[in-house]
Design a protein around this motif. Structure first.
Motif, PDB file in Angstrom:
ATOM      1  N   GLU A 146      80.066  40.212  26.170  1.00  0.00           N
ATOM      2  CA  GLU A 146      80.442  39.386  27.311  1.00  0.00           C
ATOM      3  C   GLU A 146      81.865  39.711  27.750  1.00  0.00           C
ATOM      4  O   GLU A 146      82.703  40.118  26.942  1.00  0.00           O
ATOM      5  CB  GLU A 146      80.371  37.890  26.972  1.00  0.00           C
ATOM      6  N   CYS A 196      77.542  40.249  31.032  1.00  0.00           N
ATOM      7  CA  CYS A 196      76.977  40.502  29.697  1.00  0.00           C
ATOM      8  C   CYS A 196      76.344  41.892  29.735  1.00  0.00           C
ATOM      9  O   CYS A 196      75.301  42.073  30.377  1.00  0.00           O
ATOM     10  CB  CYS A 196      75.948  39.442  29.340  1.00  0.00           C
ATOM     11  N   TRP A 247      72.165  32.491  29.347  1.00  0.00           N
ATOM     12  CA  TRP A 247      73.546  32.114  29.036  1.00  0.00           C
ATOM     13  C   TRP A 247      73.520  30.759  28.339  1.00  0.00           C
ATOM     14  O   TRP A 247      72.817  29.839  28.767  1.00  0.00           O
ATOM     15  CB  TRP A 247      74.381  32.012  30.305  1.00  0.00           C
ATOM     16  N   CYS A 252      75.932  35.126  25.854  1.00  0.00           N
ATOM     17  CA  CYS A 252      74.667  35.595  26.394  1.00  0.00           C
ATOM     18  C   CYS A 252      73.705  35.853  25.237  1.00  0.00           C
ATOM     19  O   CYS A 252      74.117  36.092  24.104  1.00  0.00           O
ATOM     20  CB  CYS A 252      74.831  36.836  27.255  1.00  0.00           C
TER      21      CYS A 252
END
Length: 111
Positions: free
Chosen positions: A6, A22, A36, A95
């Protein structure tokens, strides 16, 4: 195995915007869902948004109308555009693809 990285976190004033990215270490096209999540201090990790490989999206009530999740399969990257940020959005954002998690990126919303 998939490695996720990320980026894009930071500090912003209330009402501001940030865009999280991400990046995945392999092709993401075959993954049916990407997501997320976020975890605020002293709280459990919670789902923020999900996107399918057909670009169908789902959002937590707390972020609907302010956040937008997207994915670029050609770049193996997922995004989270966050607008109208509030102090309660302060958290580490992660993520996730299948059982794989990124390391997280800090988002701080404060005046």
């Amino acid at each position: 195995q998939v490695q996720l990285v990320e980026s894009g976190g930071g500090s912003v004033q209330p009402g501001g915007s940030l865009r999280l990215s991400c990046a995945a270490s392999r092709h993401i096209r075959s993954f049916p869902y990407m997501a997320w999540h976020r975890q605020a201090p002293g709280k459990q990790r919670e789902l923020v948004a999900i996107i399918s490989n057909s670009a169908t999206t789902t959002y937590a009530d707390a972020v609907k109308g302010r956040f937008t999740i997207s994915r670029d399969n050609a770049k193996n990257t997922m995004y989270l555009q966050m607008n109208s940020l509030k102090p309660e959005d302060t958290a580490v954002y992660y993520c996730k693809i299948q059982q794989y998690w990124g390391q997280g990126t800090q988002v701080t919303v404060s005046s």
